[in-house]
Design a protein around this motif. Structure first.
Motif, mmCIF file in Angstrom:
data_model
loop_
_atom_site.group_PDB
_atom_site.id
_atom_site.type_symbol
_atom_site.label_atom_id
_atom_site.label_comp_id
_atom_site.label_asym_id
_atom_site.label_seq_id
_atom_site.Cartn_x
_atom_site.Cartn_y
_atom_site.Cartn_z
ATOM 1 N N GLU A 191 0.852 -1.190 0.000
ATOM 2 C CA GLU A 191 0.000 0.000 0.000
ATOM 3 C C GLU A 191 0.890 1.243 0.000
ATOM 4 O O GLU A 191 1.791 1.372 0.854
ATOM 5 N N PRO B 183 0.792 5.783 -1.330
ATOM 6 C CA PRO B 183 -0.072 6.876 -1.782
ATOM 7 C C PRO B 183 -0.395 6.733 -3.274
ATOM 8 O O PRO B 183 0.421 6.242 -4.064
ATOM 9 N N SER B 184 -1.569 7.174 -3.628
ATOM 10 C CA SER B 184 -2.041 6.983 -5.008
ATOM 11 C C SER B 184 -1.107 7.615 -6.034
ATOM 12 O O SER B 184 -0.899 7.062 -7.128
ATOM 13 N N LEU C 45 -3.551 4.361 -2.192
ATOM 14 C CA LEU C 45 -4.578 4.866 -1.289
ATOM 15 C C LEU C 45 -4.483 6.393 -1.194
ATOM 16 O O LEU C 45 -3.387 6.949 -1.029
ATOM 17 N N ASP C 46 -5.637 7.034 -1.292
ATOM 18 C CA ASP C 46 -5.652 8.502 -1.257
ATOM 19 C C ASP C 46 -5.399 9.070 0.141
ATOM 20 O O ASP C 46 -4.942 10.207 0.281
ATOM 21 N N ASP C 47 -5.732 8.301 1.183
ATOM 22 C CA ASP C 47 -5.589 8.842 2.542
ATOM 23 C C ASP C 47 -4.187 8.652 3.136
ATOM 24 O O ASP C 47 -3.939 9.034 4.271
ATOM 25 N N MET C 48 -3.297 8.048 2.376
ATOM 26 C CA MET C 48 -1.932 7.863 2.873
ATOM 27 C C MET C 48 -1.111 9.126 2.624
ATOM 28 O O MET C 48 -1.269 9.806 1.592
ATOM 29 N N LYS C 49 -0.229 9.435 3.568
ATOM 30 C CA LYS C 49 0.600 10.636 3.467
ATOM 31 C C LYS C 49 1.830 10.378 2.610
ATOM 32 O O LYS C 49 2.204 9.230 2.368
ATOM 33 N N ARG D 275 6.522 5.385 7.951
ATOM 34 C CA ARG D 275 5.748 6.603 8.195
ATOM 35 C C ARG D 275 6.707 7.729 8.594
ATOM 36 O O ARG D 275 6.883 8.025 9.770
#
Length: 241
Positions: free
Chosen positions: A164, A166-167, A193-197, A213
């Motif tokens: 996973e 970020p997009s 994923l759009d909600d990943m930083k 992270r």
């Protein structure tokens, strides 16, 4: 009838005279010369009176000058001793003032150095806070790729591996995994994923997972440094408000 007359010791003799008569003049004269001590007034008051001085004017002047010189020398010695004592006391006082000034200067220098170090650290942290988000974003692809190159080869026996990211970097990660063996590459699924930083990544497999992270790590570092960077005086002022 005869009476004993007082005559010099070397001429003792008896002088005859009649009752009520006086000795001859020459005898009186000789008696006066021979018995001057007996002519003194020997009563108590006369004996208590001091004898007339027996010193000459020259002797008195010499003694006076000697006493004056001795007194002057003693006075000069006392004055010199007083000046030396005053000088010593002044030097001791000056050394005390200098020592106090040095101690104050040392404390002030330490205080200024602490303030300068604190200000420098705060400036550095503030600068890093300004550039870190952009740095994480710019290095996200390379850092995530480096992580996957380190983790994925050890998962070759896993039936499935989920990655996973970020997009915005999902397609780039798929391209970065192309050099892997076909068998391993077929087991890996990359999900954007759009909600990943920015810079985040998560690798999951049947018995575990690994994640990256950087923003969270940076925030933890800032929270750890905040107490050390907060000056006690500023903290007190904030508490007072």
């Amino acid at each position: 009838m005869y009476e004993k007359a007082i005559l010099p010791a070397f001429e003792p003799h008896w002088v005859p005279r009649e009752r009520g008569s006086l000795p001859p003049d020459h005898v009186l004269a000789r008696m006066g010369r021979a018995s001057l001590f007996l002519q003194r007034d020997l009563n108590d008051e006369a004996l208590r009176q001091p004898l007339p001085p027996q010193f000459s004017q020259a002797e008195l002047a010499a003694v006076r000058q000697e006493s004056f010189d001795a007194g002057r020398a003693a006075g000069l010695a006392d004055a010199a001793a007083s000046r030396e004592a005053a000088k010593t006391a002044s030097e001791i006082n000056a050394l005390g003032v200098i020592a106090a000034a040095i101690a104050d200067g040392r404390d002030e220098a330490a205080r200024v150095a602490d303030q300068a170090a604190d200000a420098l650290a705060k400036t550095l942290i503030a600068a890093m806070r300004g550039v870190m988000p952009e740095l994480i974003q710019r290095s996200a692809l390379s850092e995530v790729s480096a992580m996957l190159n380190h983790v994925l080869p050890g998962l070759s026996r896993e039936p499935t591996v989920r990655v996973e990211v970020p997009s915005e970097i999902a397609d780039d990660i798929v391209a970065a995994l192309a050099p892997l063996d076909q068998e391993l590459r077929d087991k890996i699924s990359v999900v954007g994923l759009d909600d990943m930083k920015d810079g985040d990544a998560r690798v999951s497999w049947g018995s575990g997972h690994a994640s990256r992270r950087p923003a969270q790590v940076w925030q933890a570092i800032m929270e750890a440094l905040h107490p050390a960077l907060s000056h006690p005086e500023a903290k007190d002022e904030n508490d007072g408000q």
